[in-house]
Enzyme design. Structure first.
Site, PDB file in Angstrom:
ATOM      1  N   ARG A  83      -5.756  -2.452   8.377  1.00 42.16           N
ATOM      2  CA  ARG A  83      -5.985  -4.000   8.141  1.00 42.16           C
ATOM      3  C   ARG A  83      -6.136  -4.350   9.731  1.00 42.16           C
ATOM      4  O   ARG A  83      -7.114  -4.207  10.187  1.00 42.16           O
ATOM      5  CB  ARG A  83      -4.755  -4.632   7.846  1.00 42.16           C
ATOM      6  CG  ARG A  83      -5.065  -5.627   7.060  1.00 42.16           C
ATOM      7  CD  ARG A  83      -2.993  -5.798   6.615  1.00 42.16           C
ATOM      8  NE  ARG A  83      -2.565  -5.440   5.471  1.00 42.16           N
ATOM      9  CZ  ARG A  83      -3.295  -6.008   4.113  1.00 42.16           C
ATOM     10  NH1 ARG A  83      -4.258  -6.384   3.541  1.00 42.16           N
ATOM     11  NH2 ARG A  83      -2.882  -4.644   2.906  1.00 42.16           N
ATOM     12  N   THR A 128      -9.989   7.349   1.266  1.00 45.59           N
ATOM     13  CA  THR A 128     -10.076   8.709   1.387  1.00 45.59           C
ATOM     14  C   THR A 128      -8.159   9.009   2.381  1.00 45.59           C
ATOM     15  O   THR A 128      -7.472   9.785   2.261  1.00 45.59           O
ATOM     16  CB  THR A 128     -10.353   9.406   1.455  1.00 45.59           C
ATOM     17  OG1 THR A 128     -10.785   9.392   3.406  1.00 45.59           O
ATOM     18  CG2 THR A 128     -11.904   9.700   0.957  1.00 45.59           C
ATOM     19  N   THR A 174       3.721   2.416   5.909  1.00 42.79           N
ATOM     20  CA  THR A 174       2.415   1.921   5.792  1.00 42.79           C
ATOM     21  C   THR A 174       1.568   3.011   6.929  1.00 42.79           C
ATOM     22  O   THR A 174       2.218   3.181   8.083  1.00 42.79           O
ATOM     23  CB  THR A 174       2.150   0.980   5.850  1.00 42.79           C
ATOM     24  OG1 THR A 174       0.944   0.293   6.088  1.00 42.79           O
ATOM     25  CG2 THR A 174       2.858   0.404   7.443  1.00 42.79           C
ATOM     26  N   ILE A 175      -0.091   3.034   6.575  1.00 45.71           N
ATOM     27  CA  ILE A 175      -0.419   4.038   6.991  1.00 45.71           C
ATOM     28  C   ILE A 175      -1.020   3.496   8.438  1.00 45.71           C
ATOM     29  O   ILE A 175      -1.515   3.704   9.301  1.00 45.71           O
ATOM     30  CB  ILE A 175      -1.761   4.635   5.971  1.00 45.71           C
ATOM     31  CG1 ILE A 175      -2.636   3.298   5.739  1.00 45.71           C
ATOM     32  CG2 ILE A 175      -1.523   5.364   5.523  1.00 45.71           C
ATOM     33  CD1 ILE A 175      -3.951   3.605   5.164  1.00 45.71           C
ATOM     34  N   ASP A 176      -0.955   1.733   8.429  1.00 42.39           N
ATOM     35  CA  ASP A 176      -1.627   0.716   9.505  1.00 42.39           C
ATOM     36  C   ASP A 176      -0.910   0.971  11.018  1.00 42.39           C
ATOM     37  O   ASP A 176      -0.897   0.641  11.318  1.00 42.39           O
ATOM     38  CB  ASP A 176      -1.845  -0.177   9.004  1.00 42.39           C
ATOM     39  CG  ASP A 176      -2.497  -0.032   7.921  1.00 42.39           C
ATOM     40  OD1 ASP A 176      -3.341   0.157   7.242  1.00 42.39           O
ATOM     41  OD2 ASP A 176      -2.394  -1.851   7.104  1.00 42.39           O
ATOM     42  N   GLU A 191     -11.503  -1.096  10.758  1.00 38.87           N
ATOM     43  CA  GLU A 191     -12.071  -1.752  10.088  1.00 38.87           C
ATOM     44  C   GLU A 191     -11.740  -3.059  10.304  1.00 38.87           C
ATOM     45  O   GLU A 191     -11.824  -4.559  10.339  1.00 38.87           O
ATOM     46  CB  GLU A 191     -10.885  -1.695   8.710  1.00 38.87           C
ATOM     47  CG  GLU A 191      -9.995  -1.986   7.911  1.00 38.87           C
ATOM     48  CD  GLU A 191      -9.574  -1.993   6.880  1.00 38.87           C
ATOM     49  OE1 GLU A 191      -9.848  -2.228   5.398  1.00 38.87           O
ATOM     50  OE2 GLU A 191      -7.964  -1.590   7.353  1.00 38.87           O
ATOM     51  N   ASP A 212       5.924  -4.443   5.948  1.00 40.27           N
ATOM     52  CA  ASP A 212       7.105  -5.990   6.860  1.00 40.27           C
ATOM     53  C   ASP A 212       6.579  -7.426   6.012  1.00 40.27           C
ATOM     54  O   ASP A 212       7.384  -7.948   5.531  1.00 40.27           O
ATOM     55  CB  ASP A 212       6.551  -6.545   8.393  1.00 40.27           C
ATOM     56  CG  ASP A 212       5.010  -7.041   8.339  1.00 40.27           C
ATOM     57  OD1 ASP A 212       3.987  -6.269   7.604  1.00 40.27           O
ATOM     58  OD2 ASP A 212       4.796  -7.222   9.410  1.00 40.27           O
ATOM     59  N   ARG A 259       0.913  -5.142  -5.304  1.00 39.08           N
ATOM     60  CA  ARG A 259       1.286  -6.037  -4.476  1.00 39.08           C
ATOM     61  C   ARG A 259       1.603  -6.931  -5.398  1.00 39.08           C
ATOM     62  O   ARG A 259       0.424  -7.899  -6.530  1.00 39.08           O
ATOM     63  CB  ARG A 259      -0.172  -6.064  -3.280  1.00 39.08           C
ATOM     64  CG  ARG A 259      -0.369  -5.311  -2.615  1.00 39.08           C
ATOM     65  CD  ARG A 259      -1.706  -5.391  -2.261  1.00 39.08           C
ATOM     66  NE  ARG A 259      -2.221  -3.923  -1.463  1.00 39.08           N
ATOM     67  CZ  ARG A 259      -1.675  -3.465  -0.021  1.00 39.08           C
ATOM     68  NH1 ARG A 259      -0.826  -4.361   0.709  1.00 39.08           N
ATOM     69  NH2 ARG A 259      -2.850  -2.522   0.452  1.00 39.08           N
ATOM     70  N   SER A 260       3.134  -8.041  -4.857  1.00 36.50           N
ATOM     71  CA  SER A 260       3.322  -8.746  -6.303  1.00 36.50           C
ATOM     72  C   SER A 260       2.918 -10.650  -5.895  1.00 36.50           C
ATOM     73  O   SER A 260       3.132 -10.588  -4.523  1.00 36.50           O
ATOM     74  CB  SER A 260       4.717  -8.598  -6.543  1.00 36.50           C
ATOM     75  OG  SER A 260       4.912  -9.755  -7.536  1.00 36.50           O
ATOM     76  N   GLY A 282       0.782  -1.095   0.195  1.00 36.55           N
ATOM     77  CA  GLY A 282      -0.340  -0.007  -0.125  1.00 36.55           C
ATOM     78  C   GLY A 282       0.513   1.242   0.106  1.00 36.55           C
ATOM     79  O   GLY A 282       2.398   1.615   0.881  1.00 36.55           O
ATOM     80  N   ASP A 339       1.469  -0.938  12.244  1.00 35.35           N
ATOM     81  CA  ASP A 339       1.270  -2.032  12.473  1.00 35.35           C
ATOM     82  C   ASP A 339       3.370  -2.715  12.036  1.00 35.35           C
ATOM     83  O   ASP A 339       2.309  -4.424  12.368  1.00 35.35           O
ATOM     84  CB  ASP A 339       0.489  -2.673  11.838  1.00 35.35           C
ATOM     85  CG  ASP A 339       0.815  -3.316  10.242  1.00 35.35           C
ATOM     86  OD1 ASP A 339       2.041  -2.411   9.833  1.00 35.35           O
ATOM     87  OD2 ASP A 339      -0.297  -3.622   9.422  1.00 35.35           O
TER      88      ASP A 339
HETATM   89  O1  F6P Z   1      -2.028  -1.381   4.096  1.00 38.42           O
HETATM   90  C1  F6P Z   1      -2.414  -0.289   3.854  1.00 38.42           C
HETATM   91  C2  F6P Z   1      -4.061  -0.737   3.506  1.00 38.42           C
HETATM   92  O2  F6P Z   1      -4.872   0.659   2.945  1.00 38.42           O
HETATM   93  C3  F6P Z   1      -4.766  -1.153   4.922  1.00 38.42           C
HETATM   94  O3  F6P Z   1      -5.469  -0.245   5.803  1.00 38.42           O
HETATM   95  C4  F6P Z   1      -6.276  -1.453   4.238  1.00 38.42           C
HETATM   96  O4  F6P Z   1      -6.524  -3.052   4.500  1.00 38.42           O
HETATM   97  C5  F6P Z   1      -5.555  -1.955   2.876  1.00 38.42           C
HETATM   98  O5  F6P Z   1      -4.032  -1.977   2.419  1.00 38.42           O
HETATM   99  C6  F6P Z   1      -6.177  -2.328   1.291  1.00 38.42           C
HETATM  100  O6  F6P Z   1      -5.548  -2.873   0.157  1.00 38.42           O
HETATM  101  P1  F6P Z   1      -5.796  -2.541  -0.963  1.00 38.42           P
HETATM  102  O7  F6P Z   1      -5.502  -0.850  -1.280  1.00 38.42           O
HETATM  103  O8  F6P Z   1      -4.261  -3.505  -1.933  1.00 38.42           O
HETATM  104  O9  F6P Z   1      -7.283  -2.247  -1.061  1.00 38.42           O
END
Ligand code: F6P
Length: 320
Positions: free
Chosen positions: A171, A250, A125-127, A222, A102, A71-72, A10, A129
Site C-alpha cells: 500500500r 502472490t 498485514t503484509i504491509d 506500489e 489499523d 473489507r466492509s 487483507g 504499516d
Molecule cells: O493491505 C494488504 C494489501 O495486500 C496491500 O499491500 C495492497 O495494496 C492491498 O492489500 C490490495 O488489496 P485487495 O486485496 O483488496 O486488492
C-alpha cells in the site's frame, strides 16, 4: 459469555496458526470459542459458528485464512453495527480477537464505544504499516515469497542482459520493497519514504554496464506509483532492455514461515488471555523493541508508521 475470533482486511500468512491457537487457548480456559466467517461482513450477516479442536486441525501450515476475511463498507454505518451487535448478543459473545490492520482496529474501536464489545487486535498485514508495532503477522512470509520471486527473476534477467523492474505490494508503505531490495542485492530501490535521484543512479548503472554489468534489478513499491516510469527510465536513460513484473497477490499467499507461526502463537495467546482476564479491553497487542505489550487504539492511530531509520540507511546506494 463467549469469545470469538475474526479476520478483517487483507489476509496474511499466520492467520491460520493464530486461529488454531485461539481455539485451543479458549478451550484450555473452558471458554466456548466461536469463529466469525467473512470478517466484518460475516459479523453483520451472522456467519458465526462454535468451534472445536477438529475445526482447527490441519491448518497450521496453510496460508490465507480458513475463516476468510472482507473489507466492509456496511460496518461504517451504525444500523449495520447494531445488527452485528445483536448477532453477538444472541450467542452471548462479548469478546473478540481481531486479526487485521489499523483500519479494522479503528472499526472495532467504534464498535466498542457503541456497544462495549471487548476486543484485542492482533496486527496482521503484509504491509507492516501499523504504528506502535515493529512486526505484523504475515510480513516474514510475504518477504520470503518476494525473495523466491526475485531469485527466479534474477535467473532470467542474467540470461538476457536485461533489467527487471519488480513491483511489490505494501500500500503506501515501502517496507516490503525496502527489505527485499536490501536482502536481494538489488541496484535500485524506490519507496515513498526515500527520495531518489535517477540522474546519479543512471550514471552509476551506465558505468557499471561499461565495466561488465549484465543485468539490473529495480524494486519499486506500489505506493511509489512510478513502476512504469522506472521501466521507461531504464530503457531510455540507462539503455538496458526492461521488463516489468508486478508481484501482486502472490505476496499474500504461501505457507506461513516458522517465524510467522511462532509470532501467531505468541500474539494470539496473549490476546486470548488478556480478554479472559480483563473485565474491559479494547486494545492491540504489539511487538515493540522485542517485547510484547498492549497499547490503546488511540495510540495506534496517533501517528503514521515510520520505517526504522537504520534500515533506511541500508538503501543509500540504491536511491542515488
Ligand atoms: O493491505 C494488504 C494489501 O495486500 C496491500 O499491500 C495492497 O495494496 C492491498 O492489500 C490490495 O488489496 P485487495 O486485496 O483488496 O486488492
Amino acid at each position: 459469555m463467549a469469545i470469538a475470533i475474526m479476520c478483517s482486511g487483507g489476509d496474511s500468512a499466520g492467520m491460520n496458526p493464530a486461529i488454531k491457537t485461539f481455539v485451543e487457548r479458549a478451550l484450555v480456559h473452558d471458554e466456548k470459542p466461536y469463529l466469525i466467517y467473512d470478517g466484518l461482513e460475516g459479523l453483520i450477516d451472522n456467519k458465526i459458528s462454535p468451534a472445536s479442536y477438529n475445526d482447527v486441525s490441519n491448518i497450521v501450515h496453510r496460508g490465507g485464512t480458513i475463516i476468510r476475511s472482507s473489507r466492509s463498507k456496511r460496518f461504517f454505518e451504525y444500523e449495520y453495527r447494531k445488527i452485528a451487535y445483536e448477532n453477538l448478543q444472541a450467542l452471548e459473545i462479548d469478546k473478540i480477537v481481531v486479526l487485521g490492520g489499523d483500519g479494522s482496529f479503528r472499526a472495532m474501536g467504534q464498535f466498542y464505544s457503541d456497544f462495549k464489545i471487548n476486543f484485542v487486535g492482533v496486527p496482521s498485514t503484509i504491509d507492516n504499516d501499523i504504528f506502535g508495532t515493529d512486526y505484523c503477522l504475515g510480513v516474514d512470509t510475504a518477504l520470503n515469497v518476494i525473495r523466491v520471486s526475485i531469485d527466479q527473476i534474477r535467473d532470467t534477467a542474467s540470461s538476457f542482459r536485461r533489467a527487471f523492474v519488480i513491483e511489490t505490494m505494501g500500500r503506501d508503505c515501502g517496507y516490503l520493497a525496502l527489505v527485499s531490495s536490501i536482502t536481494s542485492g538489488a541496484e535500485v530501490c524506490i519507496i515513498p519514504e526515500l527520495d531518489f535521484n535517477l540522474k546519479s543512479l543512471g550514471e552509476r548503472l551506465k558505468s557499471q554496464i561499461e565495466s561488465g554489468r549484465i543485468y539490473t534489478l529495480c524494486i519499486v513499491s506500489e505506493g511509489s506509483r512510478v513502476t512504469d516510469e522506472i521501466a521507461r527510465w531504464v530503457e531510455e536513460d540507462v539503455g538496458m532492455q526492461a521488463r516489468v513484473t508486478i508481484l501482486g497477490h502472490t505476496q499474500r499467499g504461501g505457507k506461513p514461515t516458522v517465524y510467522d507461526r511462532l509470532m501467531a502463537f505468541k500474539f494470539t495467546r496473549m490476546a486470548v488471555d488478556k480478554l479472559l482476564n480483563d473485565e474491559k479491553s479494547y486494545q492491540v497487542v504489539v511487538f515493540k523493541d522485542s517485547e510484547f505489550e498492549f497499547v490503546s487504539i488511540e495510540h495506534i492511530n496517533s501517528q503514521k508508521y515510520q520505517i526504522d531509520p537504520e534500515l533506511l540507511i541500508l538503501a543509500d546506494r540504491m536511491v542515488r
